[in-house]
Design a protein around this motif. Sequence first.
Motif, PDB file in Angstrom:
ATOM      1  N   VAL A   1       9.846  12.010  -7.951  1.00 36.54           N
ATOM      2  CA  VAL A   1      10.692  11.433  -6.903  1.00 36.54           C
ATOM      3  C   VAL A   1      10.529  12.218  -5.611  1.00 36.54           C
ATOM      4  CG1 VAL A   1      13.067  10.990  -6.206  1.00 36.54           C
ATOM      5  CG2 VAL A   1      12.344  10.453  -8.538  1.00 36.54           C
ATOM      6  N   ALA A   2      10.472  13.535  -5.712  1.00 34.24           N
ATOM      7  CA  ALA A   2      10.311  14.369  -4.516  1.00 34.24           C
ATOM      8  C   ALA A   2       8.980  14.101  -3.835  1.00 34.24           C
ATOM      9  CB  ALA A   2      10.436  15.847  -4.892  1.00 34.24           C
ATOM     10  N   ALA A   3       7.918  13.979  -4.628  1.00 28.83           N
ATOM     11  CA  ALA A   3       6.602  13.717  -4.045  1.00 28.83           C
ATOM     12  C   ALA A   3       6.585  12.365  -3.342  1.00 28.83           C
ATOM     13  CB  ALA A   3       5.540  13.772  -5.142  1.00 28.83           C
ATOM     14  N   ALA A   4       7.196  11.368  -3.969  1.00 32.91           N
ATOM     15  CA  ALA A   4       7.258  10.036  -3.362  1.00 32.91           C
ATOM     16  C   ALA A   4       8.115  10.053  -2.106  1.00 32.91           C
ATOM     17  CB  ALA A   4       7.794   9.032  -4.374  1.00 32.91           C
TER      18      ALA A   4
ATOM     19  N   ASN B   1       0.829  -1.203   0.000  1.00 28.03           N
ATOM     20  CA  ASN B   1       0.000   0.000   0.000  1.00 28.03           C
ATOM     21  C   ASN B   1       0.872   1.265   0.000  1.00 28.03           C
ATOM     22  OD1 ASN B   1      -1.468   2.123   2.143  1.00 28.03           O
ATOM     23  ND2 ASN B   1      -2.788   1.360   0.500  1.00 28.03           N
ATOM     24  N   ARG B   2       1.947   1.218   0.764  1.00 34.14           N
ATOM     25  CA  ARG B   2       2.860   2.366   0.855  1.00 34.14           C
ATOM     26  C   ARG B   2       3.549   2.629  -0.479  1.00 34.14           C
ATOM     27  NH1 ARG B   2       4.843   0.539   5.181  1.00 34.14           N
ATOM     28  NH2 ARG B   2       6.744  -0.422   4.407  1.00 34.14           N
ATOM     29  N   LEU B   3       4.043   1.569  -1.108  1.00 39.42           N
ATOM     30  CA  LEU B   3       4.716   1.717  -2.405  1.00 39.42           C
ATOM     31  C   LEU B   3       3.747   2.233  -3.466  1.00 39.42           C
ATOM     32  CD1 LEU B   3       6.764  -1.623  -2.450  1.00 39.42           C
ATOM     33  CD2 LEU B   3       7.645   0.667  -1.982  1.00 39.42           C
ATOM     34  N   ALA B   4       2.514   1.745  -3.417  1.00 41.20           N
ATOM     35  CA  ALA B   4       1.521   2.164  -4.401  1.00 41.20           C
ATOM     36  C   ALA B   4       1.164   3.639  -4.228  1.00 41.20           C
ATOM     37  CB  ALA B   4       0.272   1.300  -4.271  1.00 41.20           C
ATOM     38  N   LYS B   5       0.968   4.072  -2.988  1.00 38.85           N
ATOM     39  CA  LYS B   5       0.646   5.482  -2.749  1.00 38.85           C
ATOM     40  C   LYS B   5       1.786   6.380  -3.212  1.00 38.85           C
ATOM     41  CE  LYS B   5      -2.697   5.117   1.040  1.00 38.85           C
ATOM     42  NZ  LYS B   5      -2.987   5.426   2.469  1.00 38.85           N
ATOM     43  N   ALA B   6       3.017   5.975  -2.961  1.00 41.42           N
ATOM     44  CA  ALA B   6       4.165   6.768  -3.405  1.00 41.42           C
ATOM     45  C   ALA B   6       4.195   6.871  -4.926  1.00 41.42           C
ATOM     46  CB  ALA B   6       5.458   6.138  -2.887  1.00 41.42           C
ATOM     47  N   THR B   7       3.899   5.766  -5.587  1.00 47.11           N
ATOM     48  CA  THR B   7       3.869   5.767  -7.059  1.00 47.11           C
ATOM     49  C   THR B   7       2.779   6.683  -7.583  1.00 47.11           C
ATOM     50  OG1 THR B   7       4.684   3.484  -7.067  1.00 47.11           O
ATOM     51  CG2 THR B   7       3.681   4.307  -9.101  1.00 47.11           C
ATOM     52  N   ARG B   8       1.606   6.612  -6.980  1.00 45.61           N
ATOM     53  CA  ARG B   8       0.499   7.463  -7.431  1.00 45.61           C
ATOM     54  C   ARG B   8       0.796   8.946  -7.206  1.00 45.61           C
ATOM     55  NH1 ARG B   8      -2.623   2.806  -5.488  1.00 45.61           N
ATOM     56  NH2 ARG B   8      -2.918   3.721  -3.421  1.00 45.61           N
ATOM     57  N   LEU B   9       1.482   9.266  -6.114  1.00 47.99           N
ATOM     58  CA  LEU B   9       1.875  10.657  -5.878  1.00 47.99           C
ATOM     59  C   LEU B   9       2.861  11.124  -6.935  1.00 47.99           C
ATOM     60  CD1 LEU B   9       2.200  10.593  -1.985  1.00 47.99           C
ATOM     61  CD2 LEU B   9       0.563  11.968  -3.309  1.00 47.99           C
ATOM     62  N   ALA B  10       3.775  10.248  -7.340  1.00 43.55           N
ATOM     63  CA  ALA B  10       4.730  10.593  -8.389  1.00 43.55           C
ATOM     64  C   ALA B  10       4.009  10.846  -9.710  1.00 43.55           C
ATOM     65  CB  ALA B  10       5.764   9.479  -8.548  1.00 43.55           C
ATOM     66  N   VAL B  11       3.077   9.983 -10.046  1.00 45.26           N
ATOM     67  CA  VAL B  11       2.310  10.136 -11.295  1.00 45.26           C
ATOM     68  C   VAL B  11       1.576  11.472 -11.300  1.00 45.26           C
ATOM     69  CG1 VAL B  11       0.385   9.212 -12.641  1.00 45.26           C
ATOM     70  CG2 VAL B  11       2.088   7.653 -11.662  1.00 45.26           C
TER      71      VAL B  11
END
Length: 401
Positions: free
Chosen positions: A383-386, A279-289
């Motif tokens: 990257v910064a957002a993630a 869940n954490r990795l997915a949220k970080a990815t979505r923030l990057a997108v």
Amino acid sequence: MDYVYGPGRNHLFVPGPVNIPEQVIRAMNRNNEDYRSPAVPAMTKILIEDVKKIFKTTTGTPFLIPTTGTGAWESALTNTLSPGDRIISFLIGQFSLLWIDQQQRLNFDVDVIESDWGQGANLEVLASKLAADTNHTIKAICIVHNETATGVTNNLATVRKILDHYSHPALFLVDGVSSICALDFRMDEWGVDVALTGSQKALSLPTGIGIVCASPKALEASKTAKSLRVFFDWKDYLKFYKLGTYWPYTPSIQLLYGLRAALDLIFEEGLDNVIARHNRLAKATRLAVEAWGLKNCAQKEEWFSDTVTAVVVPPYIDSSRIVKRAWERYNLSLGLGLNKVAGKVFRIGHLGNVNELQLLGCLAGVEMILKDVGYPVVLGSGVAAACAYLQNTIPLIQSRI
């Protein structure tokens, strides 16, 4: 030696097959053994009990079949249904489409509920069909928990609530290939009758084991199901389970040792912690997108997948160029868009034995690739957002405290 060499490690971020942990690779680095010796059945007995834990079942019976997810599909269908049986199946992307194709070729009467790619299963239509089926002609509901082509996750608990609301006896069959061991999955609580997964996904093994878990209701259905089956017949496995030898056919000894090591790693981390990490990795990815100014293929937050993110590109970019550039310049493997979304999306897989810093390397690579193909990304934005999110959410590693 790699067939096509590139310096350093390949950054594998397709939604399966996934990275294999070194501990698993080492566990599989062994000679063949006689699977009829006392050692292999003893290991298999414990494996079967431990596999129940990843399905969150105490009543299910697992089958470790030397096959892929496609073979596991066939095993689930042919052991529980008869030709001509009416089943409901949801078409939401490429892999649900392939399962439907298999269902039709096996001569079931498939009632397809179709949604736009990027949407989840239309459960309102399911409810209306069950309400109208007072004679209980529908024998099974087949659903892909996590559609990897579009990054869409379906709500299985709601499916069970609908079945219970109408007191409908249809079997509940679930493709959990890219969800089990990564997303919340509760076989017993949600009344799933057959669930299946593949070794090359969140278990982080090579391809080669299709794991099917059957409820007591499914086992009972298998006694009268008339579909032709030989290699995938549960009856053969159950016979050898009773004998205590477990294997009607030759298993891959190396994969069994790999599965033992993979389960040990999952249990050491804790299954709930594994799910939280995804869940954490997915949220970080979505923030990057979002920071890149791009959109998720999944159209609502309730459908967002925690194992794969399908990223929609602008019309002037062919997403296959992004995937090709990733591989040929950056030694990064991303997922192609498939079928209806070919050329329109690329996919970032974030499942299996992968951590936050590995993901950040992938996101940095994607930013450079977007720049390469002419998209006006601000380097470092995703990257910064993630990083901002992960820096506040990554827990301490329990074994190192």
